[in-house]
Design a protein around this motif. Sequence first.
Motif, PDB file in Angstrom:
ATOM      1  N   ASN A 247      42.585  47.056  41.939  1.00  0.00           N
ATOM      2  CA  ASN A 247      42.167  47.381  40.576  1.00  0.00           C
ATOM      3  C   ASN A 247      42.858  46.517  39.528  1.00  0.00           C
ATOM      4  O   ASN A 247      42.266  46.192  38.498  1.00  0.00           O
ATOM      5  CB  ASN A 247      42.459  48.856  40.267  1.00  0.00           C
ATOM      6  CG  ASN A 247      41.736  49.801  41.203  1.00  0.00           C
ATOM      7  OD1 ASN A 247      40.608  49.533  41.610  1.00  0.00           O
ATOM      8  ND2 ASN A 247      42.376  50.899  41.557  1.00  0.00           N
ATOM      9  N   ARG A 248      44.108  46.177  39.808  1.00  0.00           N
ATOM     10  CA  ARG A 248      44.839  45.341  38.852  1.00  0.00           C
ATOM     11  C   ARG A 248      46.018  44.673  39.529  1.00  0.00           C
ATOM     12  O   ARG A 248      46.557  45.165  40.523  1.00  0.00           O
ATOM     13  CB  ARG A 248      45.313  46.149  37.651  1.00  0.00           C
ATOM     14  CG  ARG A 248      46.348  47.213  37.951  1.00  0.00           C
ATOM     15  CD  ARG A 248      46.727  47.978  36.691  1.00  0.00           C
ATOM     16  NE  ARG A 248      47.521  49.154  37.011  1.00  0.00           N
ATOM     17  CZ  ARG A 248      48.747  49.389  36.549  1.00  0.00           C
ATOM     18  NH1 ARG A 248      49.312  48.524  35.734  1.00  0.00           N
ATOM     19  NH2 ARG A 248      49.398  50.492  36.880  1.00  0.00           N
ATOM     20  N   ILE A 249      46.388  43.524  38.988  1.00  0.00           N
ATOM     21  CA  ILE A 249      47.612  42.824  39.348  1.00  0.00           C
ATOM     22  C   ILE A 249      48.407  42.680  38.061  1.00  0.00           C
ATOM     23  O   ILE A 249      47.984  41.970  37.136  1.00  0.00           O
ATOM     24  CB  ILE A 249      47.347  41.452  39.973  1.00  0.00           C
ATOM     25  CG1 ILE A 249      46.536  41.579  41.270  1.00  0.00           C
ATOM     26  CG2 ILE A 249      48.654  40.728  40.245  1.00  0.00           C
ATOM     27  CD1 ILE A 249      46.163  40.243  41.908  1.00  0.00           C
ATOM     28  N   GLY A 250      49.523  43.363  37.981  1.00  0.00           N
ATOM     29  CA  GLY A 250      50.281  43.373  36.735  1.00  0.00           C
ATOM     30  C   GLY A 250      49.461  43.986  35.621  1.00  0.00           C
ATOM     31  O   GLY A 250      49.052  45.151  35.697  1.00  0.00           O
ATOM     32  N   THR A 251      49.135  43.198  34.603  1.00  0.00           N
ATOM     33  CA  THR A 251      48.311  43.684  33.477  1.00  0.00           C
ATOM     34  C   THR A 251      46.876  43.195  33.554  1.00  0.00           C
ATOM     35  O   THR A 251      46.083  43.462  32.647  1.00  0.00           O
ATOM     36  CB  THR A 251      48.925  43.216  32.147  1.00  0.00           C
ATOM     37  OG1 THR A 251      48.972  41.786  32.115  1.00  0.00           O
ATOM     38  CG2 THR A 251      50.327  43.779  31.967  1.00  0.00           C
ATOM     39  N   ILE A 252      46.525  42.490  34.640  1.00  0.00           N
ATOM     40  CA  ILE A 252      45.168  41.953  34.795  1.00  0.00           C
ATOM     41  C   ILE A 252      44.317  42.938  35.574  1.00  0.00           C
ATOM     42  O   ILE A 252      44.665  43.334  36.697  1.00  0.00           O
ATOM     43  CB  ILE A 252      45.199  40.597  35.519  1.00  0.00           C
ATOM     44  CG1 ILE A 252      46.025  39.585  34.717  1.00  0.00           C
ATOM     45  CG2 ILE A 252      43.791  40.075  35.745  1.00  0.00           C
ATOM     46  CD1 ILE A 252      46.329  38.315  35.459  1.00  0.00           C
ATOM     47  N   ASN A 253      43.198  43.359  35.007  1.00  0.00           N
ATOM     48  CA  ASN A 253      42.311  44.346  35.623  1.00  0.00           C
ATOM     49  C   ASN A 253      41.131  43.673  36.306  1.00  0.00           C
ATOM     50  O   ASN A 253      40.620  42.642  35.837  1.00  0.00           O
ATOM     51  CB  ASN A 253      41.804  45.334  34.572  1.00  0.00           C
ATOM     52  CG  ASN A 253      42.917  46.160  33.973  1.00  0.00           C
ATOM     53  OD1 ASN A 253      43.737  46.709  34.696  1.00  0.00           O
ATOM     54  ND2 ASN A 253      42.957  46.245  32.654  1.00  0.00           N
ATOM     55  N   TYR A 254      40.679  44.297  37.389  1.00  0.00           N
ATOM     56  CA  TYR A 254      39.509  43.829  38.126  1.00  0.00           C
ATOM     57  C   TYR A 254      38.553  44.991  38.320  1.00  0.00           C
ATOM     58  O   TYR A 254      38.986  46.135  38.526  1.00  0.00           O
ATOM     59  CB  TYR A 254      39.906  43.280  39.500  1.00  0.00           C
ATOM     60  CG  TYR A 254      40.884  42.133  39.463  1.00  0.00           C
ATOM     61  CD1 TYR A 254      40.454  40.826  39.258  1.00  0.00           C
ATOM     62  CD2 TYR A 254      42.245  42.354  39.628  1.00  0.00           C
ATOM     63  CE1 TYR A 254      41.355  39.770  39.216  1.00  0.00           C
ATOM     64  CE2 TYR A 254      43.155  41.312  39.594  1.00  0.00           C
ATOM     65  CZ  TYR A 254      42.709  40.029  39.385  1.00  0.00           C
ATOM     66  OH  TYR A 254      43.603  38.995  39.342  1.00  0.00           O
TER      67      TYR A 254
END
Length: 271
Positions: A247-254
């Motif tokens: 769903n996310r890596i750090g503050t980056i959402n997918y």
Amino acid sequence: MTQVWVNGVQAKEIDPLDRAIAYGDGLFATMRIAAGEIQFLSAHLARLTQGAKRLGFTWSASQELQGLLNSSALTQVNGCVKLLLSRGVGGRGYAAPDACGINEVLSLYELPQHYAHWQSEGVSLSLSEVKLAKQPRLAGIKHLNRLEQVLIKSTALPSSFDDWLVLDSDNQVIESSMANLFFVKKNTVFTPAISHSGVAGVMREQVIHALVESGYHIDIKKIGYTDIDKFDHCFMTNSLFGLVDVNRIGTINYSKYSLSDRLRNTLQLTL
């Protein structure tokens, strides 16, 4: 209680001079048991055979070992089995003995219960401060030297994160602490090149084959950490939880990948 077999006999001891203990000189595979059968067993055994060759010794699964794998799987409807290969006893020095007395250690475990939740809800990854060294002679194989992963796991995850994202010494994305990664942009699926570090997982191989057979383009390439915000979707794979959306890596959402459920159904990965 964990069941363990050493060279086909139920036991929990190996020789203290075994090279697996002294130097991590060996390989292992962790395989999922589903409905009393080991998934992708032939692919796991082929990868072990290839890995042994790369380490400089010859091994293939005997009929007796395959029989034990199959019979032990019948004792668990769902679970996992770990097969560890050691080069065997070899004295004090680093140099391997001319003749290998390979030891096979088989153990059974329950499947972690939270993996089903991960499949349905997805996971979040936090960046690990521990970076993987580059060693092309060992890259791809699942050897017993896993001290990098031990260091990665020795730090507590931040709140609301499920696993670590791991880079190499050049800040290239390699994997999570336990899984291979895939990124998606439009109709192309990308997965990090692991020619210098990381593990080429059996589930990674199965997903690549399934996507290619469905007509999707797979690009195996270097992916820098600064590039991960350019993708629409991300998912990770391993042999136990199958395929899980990130769903996310750090503050980056997918957003969830539209083919995730289809791939899980095609490869019979749903928990």
